[in-house]
Design an enzyme around this catalytic site. Structure first.
Site, PDB file in Angstrom:
ATOM      1  N   GLY A  14      48.790  31.470  45.055  1.00 30.81           N
ATOM      2  CA  GLY A  14      47.395  31.897  45.146  1.00 30.81           C
ATOM      3  C   GLY A  14      47.188  33.328  44.696  1.00 30.81           C
ATOM      4  N   ALA A  17      46.878  33.906  38.948  1.00 34.27           N
ATOM      5  CA  ALA A  17      47.141  32.680  38.176  1.00 34.27           C
ATOM      6  C   ALA A  17      46.675  31.451  38.954  1.00 34.27           C
ATOM      7  CB  ALA A  17      48.628  32.580  37.855  1.00 34.27           C
ATOM      8  N   GLU A  50      45.233  44.937  36.868  1.00 33.03           N
ATOM      9  CA  GLU A  50      43.916  45.553  37.029  1.00 33.03           C
ATOM     10  C   GLU A  50      43.190  45.779  35.717  1.00 33.03           C
ATOM     11  OE1 GLU A  50      45.073  48.994  39.356  1.00 33.03           O
ATOM     12  OE2 GLU A  50      44.468  47.938  41.163  1.00 33.03           O
ATOM     13  N   ALA A  51      43.934  45.736  34.606  1.00 25.38           N
ATOM     14  CA  ALA A  51      43.291  45.961  33.314  1.00 25.38           C
ATOM     15  C   ALA A  51      43.292  44.656  32.541  1.00 25.38           C
ATOM     16  CB  ALA A  51      44.049  47.024  32.543  1.00 25.38           C
ATOM     17  N   LYS A  79      35.788  48.416  30.283  1.00 27.31           N
ATOM     18  CA  LYS A  79      36.928  48.947  29.523  1.00 27.31           C
ATOM     19  C   LYS A  79      36.675  48.739  28.031  1.00 27.31           C
ATOM     20  CE  LYS A  79      41.798  47.900  28.634  1.00 27.31           C
ATOM     21  NZ  LYS A  79      42.969  47.073  28.956  1.00 27.31           N
ATOM     22  N   THR A 349      48.031  42.093  28.842  1.00 26.88           N
ATOM     23  CA  THR A 349      47.932  40.740  28.285  1.00 26.88           C
ATOM     24  C   THR A 349      48.278  39.633  29.277  1.00 26.88           C
ATOM     25  OG1 THR A 349      50.155  41.137  27.438  1.00 26.88           O
ATOM     26  CG2 THR A 349      48.344  41.344  25.879  1.00 26.88           C
ATOM     27  N   ILE A 351      46.994  38.600  32.300  1.00 32.10           N
ATOM     28  CA  ILE A 351      45.891  37.752  32.766  1.00 32.10           C
ATOM     29  C   ILE A 351      45.369  36.920  31.583  1.00 32.10           C
ATOM     30  CG2 ILE A 351      43.499  37.841  33.632  1.00 32.10           C
ATOM     31  CD1 ILE A 351      44.500  40.096  35.523  1.00 32.10           C
TER      32      ILE A 351
HETATM   33  P1  FAD Z   1      51.707  36.375  42.050  1.00 30.85           P
HETATM   34  O1  FAD Z   1      50.608  37.339  42.138  1.00 30.85           O
HETATM   35  O2  FAD Z   1      53.082  36.839  42.398  1.00 30.85           O
HETATM   36  O3  FAD Z   1      51.345  35.159  42.988  1.00 30.85           O
HETATM   37  C1  FAD Z   1      52.324  34.233  43.400  1.00 30.85           C
HETATM   38  C2  FAD Z   1      51.760  33.321  44.465  1.00 30.85           C
HETATM   39  O4  FAD Z   1      52.748  32.346  44.800  1.00 30.85           O
HETATM   40  C3  FAD Z   1      51.413  34.035  45.754  1.00 30.85           C
HETATM   41  O5  FAD Z   1      50.221  33.514  46.291  1.00 30.85           O
HETATM   42  C4  FAD Z   1      52.569  33.681  46.668  1.00 30.85           C
HETATM   43  O6  FAD Z   1      52.194  33.696  48.020  1.00 30.85           O
HETATM   44  C5  FAD Z   1      52.862  32.261  46.194  1.00 30.85           C
HETATM   45  N1  FAD Z   1      54.207  31.815  46.549  1.00 30.85           N
HETATM   46  C6  FAD Z   1      55.385  32.240  46.064  1.00 30.85           C
HETATM   47  N2  FAD Z   1      56.402  31.635  46.708  1.00 30.85           N
HETATM   48  C7  FAD Z   1      55.831  30.791  47.602  1.00 30.85           C
HETATM   49  C8  FAD Z   1      56.352  29.895  48.585  1.00 30.85           C
HETATM   50  N3  FAD Z   1      57.667  29.734  48.808  1.00 30.85           N
HETATM   51  N4  FAD Z   1      55.488  29.199  49.343  1.00 30.85           N
HETATM   52  C9  FAD Z   1      54.148  29.334  49.189  1.00 30.85           C
HETATM   53  N5  FAD Z   1      53.600  30.175  48.270  1.00 30.85           N
HETATM   54  C10 FAD Z   1      54.447  30.897  47.506  1.00 30.85           C
HETATM   55  N6  FAD Z   1      48.269  41.812  34.137  1.00 30.85           N
HETATM   56  C11 FAD Z   1      47.173  42.166  33.464  1.00 30.85           C
HETATM   57  O7  FAD Z   1      46.522  41.312  32.876  1.00 30.85           O
HETATM   58  N7  FAD Z   1      46.778  43.472  33.429  1.00 30.85           N
HETATM   59  C12 FAD Z   1      47.486  44.463  34.007  1.00 30.85           C
HETATM   60  O8  FAD Z   1      47.070  45.613  33.981  1.00 30.85           O
HETATM   61  C13 FAD Z   1      48.695  44.119  34.670  1.00 30.85           C
HETATM   62  N8  FAD Z   1      49.479  45.062  35.212  1.00 30.85           N
HETATM   63  C14 FAD Z   1      50.659  44.684  35.774  1.00 30.85           C
HETATM   64  C15 FAD Z   1      51.547  45.662  36.214  1.00 30.85           C
HETATM   65  C16 FAD Z   1      52.777  45.299  36.743  1.00 30.85           C
HETATM   66  C17 FAD Z   1      53.735  46.353  37.178  1.00 30.85           C
HETATM   67  C18 FAD Z   1      53.116  43.928  36.894  1.00 30.85           C
HETATM   68  C19 FAD Z   1      54.429  43.517  37.493  1.00 30.85           C
HETATM   69  C20 FAD Z   1      52.239  42.958  36.469  1.00 30.85           C
HETATM   70  C21 FAD Z   1      51.023  43.327  35.880  1.00 30.85           C
HETATM   71  N9  FAD Z   1      50.165  42.367  35.393  1.00 30.85           N
HETATM   72  C22 FAD Z   1      49.043  42.742  34.724  1.00 30.85           C
HETATM   73  C23 FAD Z   1      50.453  40.951  35.582  1.00 30.85           C
HETATM   74  C24 FAD Z   1      49.587  40.394  36.687  1.00 30.85           C
HETATM   75  O9  FAD Z   1      49.786  41.114  37.881  1.00 30.85           O
HETATM   76  C25 FAD Z   1      49.930  38.937  36.894  1.00 30.85           C
HETATM   77  O10 FAD Z   1      49.884  38.261  35.690  1.00 30.85           O
HETATM   78  C26 FAD Z   1      48.924  38.301  37.806  1.00 30.85           C
HETATM   79  O11 FAD Z   1      48.811  39.001  38.987  1.00 30.85           O
HETATM   80  C27 FAD Z   1      49.308  36.878  38.098  1.00 30.85           C
HETATM   81  O12 FAD Z   1      50.353  36.817  38.973  1.00 30.85           O
HETATM   82  P2  FAD Z   1      50.718  35.386  39.501  1.00 30.85           P
HETATM   83  O13 FAD Z   1      49.525  34.781  40.144  1.00 30.85           O
HETATM   84  O14 FAD Z   1      51.404  34.619  38.439  1.00 30.85           O
HETATM   85  O15 FAD Z   1      51.844  35.718  40.602  1.00 30.85           O
END
Ligand code: FAD
Length: 511
Positions: A14, A17, A50-51, A79, A349, A351
């Protein structure tokens, strides 16, 4: 092969993505599909995204999201691009703006005109820097903002924009959206994943407290863990660290000072780079670095020393491996978000790649037959997008003459992917910039970074003979002037944000 529709989809995760995917698929709930999202508050999310970049506007529009409500809910700012500081050389500064740069004349690309005038080495015809030919750059540098107009003759039609926002608030906003449309949220930590014996398809997940969530189709949005695609299905991860050595980040928010700038700042440092992202209520800051070139303590100190306001939380370290899964779709599971890959945040890139994963999934949404050729098409499509973005990001490191640290010497010396080496050779010869079909970054984006980092071709396109230098000089001077006057008349970004900007806005034309 069965063509029965999929009746139940499970999204694991959640973060941005998971909730972007849930929101985009939620309309299927009205058609009788069950859509369940499992997330664990105990694990939490990465939440530093955030961006963003302009295509996010299309995603929100496709969902029917009202922009004003979204901006208010996510504390967003506008932006217009990214300012790169100290990248080509220490002391350099340039903007990679959104939207277009210049205008073509008689079929000759703008950058070829600009280049030819430069190569003439006549002070009276020197075209100057690229920034003044971009309305987004001209507005950004003045702290001003407006939305683009549709009229293609108007200067403002060349402007494009995205947002800085609080990623956690965006996920919450989309959660409301998705839940209102029938998505079921299950809170809990997944302890095991079940597979079918005969073909290895996923069948369900079991939470620590014993609850079980079953489904026919699974979307892995579990972040870097890649619980389903990586851990359960064993799809390997392909590391790009040999090209992109940054593998760590330390992030910290600071108090807001002054009006928020309408652009991200990325300042190169001795073992990576630092970001500055202004939101309505605070500023996001981070330092992305190579752990082979700087310790966490050194990176943290560089971040803290570079802050322009007091920190409002403890710095948080994040680890990642730049790269991607070999396949993003395997059997009945697709990975969207960090579970599928992460390049690094330099051009914001990630998001966008979530958005692409979702759009392409919608274009190839499976039935219960899970056609192999559709899965292959999805994988090929996304890999192409990942690699194009990867090349563009490597360019920023490669195109630097900095030699003040081992990091910069190492990144410049690293071999390039063939695709990037070929692109650079075309550019260095006669400034050829071939568009990449379906590629995120336009030729104007490549132009901004190449020129911004002082990589200039030996010659211009022979077609520039069509354009007499004096006439071209007058045209370029006119373009600079009309863009500057337009930018000067735009409202300040802050006035635009708080709704106090005067209307209507000026409609200057190029011709
Ligand atoms: P996450 O945010 O890690 O979410 C994972 C989810 O899976 C969570 O809800 C977690 O609870 C759940 N989960 C995991 N394991 C389990 C389990 N065992 N049981 C139940 N639930 C589980 N993107 C941009 O577009 N612009 C930016 O400026 C940018 N800056 C970034 C800077 C950094 C340093 C990093 C590391 C990333 C950045 N990103 C940026 C990328 C962006 O943060 C991610 O693409 C975005 O947040 C999506 O993350 P996600 O949902 O894939 O994963």
């Amino acid at each position: 092969m069965s063509h029965a529709p999929i009746r139940s989809v499970v999204i694991v995760g959640g973060g941005s993505a998971g909730w972007m995917t849930a929101a985009a698929l939620s309309r299927l709930c009205a058609a009788g599909m069950s859509l369940t999202l499992v997330e664990s508050e105990e694990i939490g999310t990465v939440g530093v995204g955030e961006a963003t970049i302009p295509p996010l506007l299309d995603f929100n529009a496709a969902l029917g999201i009202d922009e004003a409500a979204f901006v208010a809910a996510t504390r967003a700012t506008f932006k217009l691009g990214i300012e790169f500081v100290d990248w080509g050389r220490l002391g350099d500064r340039y903007l990679h703006p959104f939207g277009t740069i210049g205008r073509a004349q008689m079929g000759v690309p703008f950058h070829q005109m600009w280049l030819r005038q430069r190569l003439l080495r006549r002070p009276d015809l020197d075209p100057g820097a690229l920034g003044p030919y971009s309305i987004a750059a001209a507005a950004a540098m003045r702290g001003r903002f407006a939305k683009p107009t549709a009229n293609r003759d108007a200067v403002l039609s060349g402007l494009s924009y995205a947002y800085h926002f609080d990623a956690g608030l965006y996920a919450r906003f989309l959660r409301n959206f998705a839940e209102q449309r029938g998505v079921r949220r299950v809170e809990g930590r997944i302890a095991s994943i079940e597979k079918r014996g005969e073909d290895g398809f996923l069948t369900g997940v079991t939470l620590r407290d014993g609850r079980r969530v079953e489904g026919e189709f699974f979307i892995d949005c579990s972040g870097f863990r890649a619980l389903l695609l990586g851990e359960a299905l064993g799809v390997p991860y392909r590391s790009w660290r040999h090209w992109l050595p940054c593998d760590s980040a330390v992030a910290v928010p600071t108090e807001r000072i002054g009006p928020p700038l309408p652009y991200t700042r990325a300042t190169a440092d001795s073992a990576g780079w630092r970001w500055r992202i202004p939101l309505q209520h605070r500023t996001g800051n981070g330092h992305v670095y190579s752990s082979s070139h700087a310790s966490d303590e050194v990176a943290r100190t560089a971040l803290i020393d570079g802050l322009d306001a007091p920190a409002t939380a403890e710095p948080r370290v994040l680890r990642f491996v730049p790269g991607r899964r070999e396949r993003m779709w395997e059997r009945n599971c697709v990975a969207i978000g960090l579970s599928g890959g992460f390049i690094e945040p330099l051009e914001s890139t990630s998001i966008h790649l979530i958005q692409q994963g979702i759009l392409r999934l919608l274009a190839l949404f499976p039935d219960s037959g899970f056609a192999g050729e559709e899965i292959d098409a999805y994988n090929a499509w996304l890999v192409e997008e990942y690699e194009h973005i990867r090349d563009f990001i490597i360019l920023h490191y490669h195109a630097s003459t900095r030699d003040d640290s081992d990091f910069w010497c190492d990144v410049r010396a690293a071999p390039l992917p063939d695709s990037l080496a070929e692109r650079l050779a075309l550019w260095r010869g006669k400034g050829r910039l071939l568009p990449i079909a379906n590629g995120l970054f336009t030729t104007d984006s490549w132009l901004a970074v190449l020129v911004g980092q002082n990589i200039l071709p030996a010659a211009a396109d022979p077609m520039t003979v069509l354009l007499p230098p004096d006439e071209t000089g007058r045209f370029l001077a006119h373009l600079r002037s009309v863009i500057a006057r337009t930018a000067e008349a735009l409202p300040f970004h802050e006035a635009f944000l708080d709704g106090t900007a005067a209307h209507p806005l000026p409609e200057r034309r190029v011709g």
